[in-house]
Design a protein around this motif. Sequence first.
Motif, mmCIF file in Angstrom:
data_model
loop_
_atom_site.group_PDB
_atom_site.id
_atom_site.type_symbol
_atom_site.label_atom_id
_atom_site.label_comp_id
_atom_site.label_asym_id
_atom_site.label_seq_id
_atom_site.Cartn_x
_atom_site.Cartn_y
_atom_site.Cartn_z
ATOM 1 N N ALA A 9 0.759 106.973 98.202
ATOM 2 C CA ALA A 9 1.707 108.152 98.075
ATOM 3 C C ALA A 9 2.759 108.565 98.920
ATOM 4 O O ALA A 9 3.135 109.330 99.274
ATOM 5 C CB ALA A 9 0.493 109.542 97.870
ATOM 6 N N THR A 10 2.812 107.523 99.902
ATOM 7 C CA THR A 10 3.888 107.583 100.833
ATOM 8 C C THR A 10 5.351 107.034 100.516
ATOM 9 O O THR A 10 6.030 106.637 101.436
ATOM 10 C CB THR A 10 3.338 106.923 101.999
ATOM 11 N N SER A 11 5.450 106.788 99.263
ATOM 12 C CA SER A 11 6.542 106.107 98.720
ATOM 13 C C SER A 11 7.866 107.137 98.822
ATOM 14 O O SER A 11 7.768 108.218 98.944
ATOM 15 C CB SER A 11 6.528 105.707 97.346
ATOM 16 N N THR A 12 8.913 106.412 99.201
ATOM 17 C CA THR A 12 10.343 107.064 99.431
ATOM 18 C C THR A 12 11.096 106.667 98.090
ATOM 19 O O THR A 12 11.135 105.512 97.725
ATOM 20 C CB THR A 12 10.611 107.096 100.773
ATOM 21 N N PRO A 13 12.363 107.450 98.203
ATOM 22 C CA PRO A 13 13.149 106.985 96.993
ATOM 23 C C PRO A 13 14.028 105.798 97.418
ATOM 24 O O PRO A 13 14.130 105.680 98.605
ATOM 25 C CB PRO A 13 14.159 108.174 97.064
ATOM 26 N N PHE A 14 14.330 104.720 96.337
ATOM 27 C CA PHE A 14 14.761 103.651 96.829
ATOM 28 C C PHE A 14 16.103 103.661 95.946
ATOM 29 O O PHE A 14 16.170 104.750 94.914
ATOM 30 C CB PHE A 14 14.211 102.496 96.031
ATOM 31 N N SER A 43 24.291 109.563 103.700
ATOM 32 C CA SER A 43 24.791 110.923 103.292
ATOM 33 C C SER A 43 25.375 111.037 101.998
ATOM 34 O O SER A 43 25.540 112.057 101.468
ATOM 35 C CB SER A 43 25.982 111.055 104.339
ATOM 36 N N HIS A 44 25.829 110.036 101.313
ATOM 37 C CA HIS A 44 26.398 110.099 100.076
ATOM 38 C C HIS A 44 25.461 109.749 98.814
ATOM 39 O O HIS A 44 25.763 109.691 97.997
ATOM 40 C CB HIS A 44 27.603 109.032 99.915
ATOM 41 N N ASP A 45 24.389 110.070 99.272
ATOM 42 C CA ASP A 45 23.192 109.527 98.278
ATOM 43 C C ASP A 45 22.385 111.021 97.889
ATOM 44 O O ASP A 45 21.825 111.539 98.782
ATOM 45 C CB ASP A 45 22.056 108.638 98.868
ATOM 46 N N GLU A 46 23.122 111.515 96.785
ATOM 47 C CA GLU A 46 22.841 113.028 96.837
ATOM 48 C C GLU A 46 21.246 113.312 96.442
ATOM 49 O O GLU A 46 20.738 114.476 96.461
ATOM 50 C CB GLU A 46 23.504 113.731 95.619
ATOM 51 N N GLU A 47 20.409 112.221 96.306
ATOM 52 C CA GLU A 47 19.148 112.474 95.825
ATOM 53 C C GLU A 47 18.256 112.383 97.007
ATOM 54 O O GLU A 47 16.981 112.815 96.939
ATOM 55 C CB GLU A 47 18.700 111.418 94.808
ATOM 56 N N ASN A 48 18.651 112.010 98.256
ATOM 57 C CA ASN A 48 17.976 111.615 99.409
ATOM 58 C C ASN A 48 17.622 113.186 100.112
ATOM 59 O O ASN A 48 18.453 113.914 100.170
ATOM 60 C CB ASN A 48 18.356 110.398 100.423
ATOM 61 N N ALA A 186 12.117 109.153 88.994
ATOM 62 C CA ALA A 186 12.530 110.198 89.990
ATOM 63 C C ALA A 186 12.921 109.599 91.319
ATOM 64 O O ALA A 186 13.488 110.457 92.080
ATOM 65 C CB ALA A 186 11.224 111.104 90.249
ATOM 66 N N ASN A 187 12.631 108.552 91.498
ATOM 67 C CA ASN A 187 13.191 108.080 93.010
ATOM 68 C C ASN A 187 14.162 106.842 93.052
ATOM 69 O O ASN A 187 14.030 106.189 93.770
ATOM 70 C CB ASN A 187 11.901 107.464 93.829
ATOM 71 N N VAL A 188 15.101 107.094 92.112
ATOM 72 C CA VAL A 188 16.253 106.135 92.222
ATOM 73 C C VAL A 188 17.503 107.242 92.376
ATOM 74 O O VAL A 188 17.294 108.377 92.357
ATOM 75 C CB VAL A 188 16.404 105.553 90.578
ATOM 76 N N ASN A 189 18.528 106.543 92.887
ATOM 77 C CA ASN A 189 19.880 107.415 93.180
ATOM 78 C C ASN A 189 20.278 107.984 91.900
ATOM 79 O O ASN A 189 20.014 107.716 90.703
ATOM 80 C CB ASN A 189 20.868 106.433 93.627
ATOM 81 N N ASN A 190 20.631 109.253 92.037
ATOM 82 C CA ASN A 190 21.222 110.015 90.860
ATOM 83 C C ASN A 190 20.107 110.091 89.737
ATOM 84 O O ASN A 190 20.033 109.869 88.665
ATOM 85 C CB ASN A 190 22.387 109.355 90.199
#
Length: 453
Positions: A9-14, A43-48, A186-190
């Motif tokens: 459960a510690t995954s982060t967006p890739f 900074s330009h990854d709006e989903e992070n 849910a954890n991809v860019n955009n």
Amino acid sequence: MASSSTSTATSTPFALELLPHPPSPAAKSPLASITTRQSTSRSHDEENSPVGDQPPEGAMVFERPNVSEVKGRLIAANFAVFLAGLSDASTGALIPYLQDAYDVGLLFVALIYLTNFAGWLVAAFTNVHLTARIGMGGAFVFGAFMQMAAYCIMFWKPPYPVFVCSFFFCGLGLAYQDAQANVFVANVNNAHRWLGLLHSLYGAGALISPLIATLIASKTPYWHYFYVVALGFSALNLGLLSWNFRKDLKGTAAARDSAGKDLKSALKERSVIILSLFFFLYVGAEVTAGGWVVEFLIRVRGGKASEVGYVASGFWGGLTVGRLVLADITHRLGERRMVMFYVLLSVVVQLIFWFVPSLVTSAVMISLLGFLLGPLFPTGISVLTKLLPRELHTAAVGFSATMGQAGSAAFPFMTGAIAAKSGVGVLQPVLVGLLAGMAGLWVLLPRTRRPTA
């Protein structure tokens, strides 16, 4: 995603590498690597999330996976959700035919939804544990196998109790796949765009399902042969998932140890509870409308089964188009504001459907209702990932999506049970009540992430 990326459960967006920024220096192999260093935000990854809200030191962070591997997994995940739509929308179109075949009333038909609900409910509380033990790929493949096994029972038209029980395995299998697909996408860019596509394919499956089911049931005496078609799709689904997630079929000891704690932590979050209830009502409204509209048009509006069976496809078609067309509009104009707007407008459309006794008007309004409801589920998932710390995404998104889908069985069952005594006209007040409940829950949703230590 590598095997650990979904079993903890510690995954982060890739990143999906579809944006014009250079690849991460740490991504040295075709597989996503696991590291214990502190990750940084682009900074330009709006989903992070902002840099200041990174996972704690020592948490597992996942580097960017190989592009071609991610694309293959996206295709497999999307097809699994497409097949979920194909399954969910078929029951409503087949109700008139299975009633005649088994000589049962609406209450006994509603037992199908109750059994399906039991499968979803079990999955909601076991998904995080299953994923921790056999990985995202293992949970995907297990779910696909259970779904295929259910179709193997359904297609030969077994005794009715056996036919009903098979929906438990179908619901369980669909639930595991749905949870993994939502966490993954849910954890991809955009992510708002990819979630819109994912759930539009659910709508596409639900769109063609009543068409296929009605064609087979109305042109042949073998209505149950629809499940032969579904079995073929499910075999392809099992193959796609097994191949694309073949390197993610094993969990980790750390994930197994933390699974229970992660689920408890997620359930302490107010946003998880509220959005789980919102999804529960939303998917309940979605499948109740698509599942009972045919019976309503036959019993209340005097339509013919061979004709109005296709109206359900209008609803699912509207849902599909809404998810594709409204994804970016919703994101740009404000997700919270637009979801409330869609829900309130849906109430108006539903009231027109209720009080204007015309088959043509009903067909138009049910399609428009689908269009307006379309973006709500993917938008809710997107909002949830922004409200929660990254280490809770797997447990929270998996639970919320699965618990929400349980509504796809609970409310159609309730509608059928009431309709058995009061008539199928109860569909209309049930839908209005579900929409009103959704609006109330959305207002209660927190606007900022809860502070973390």
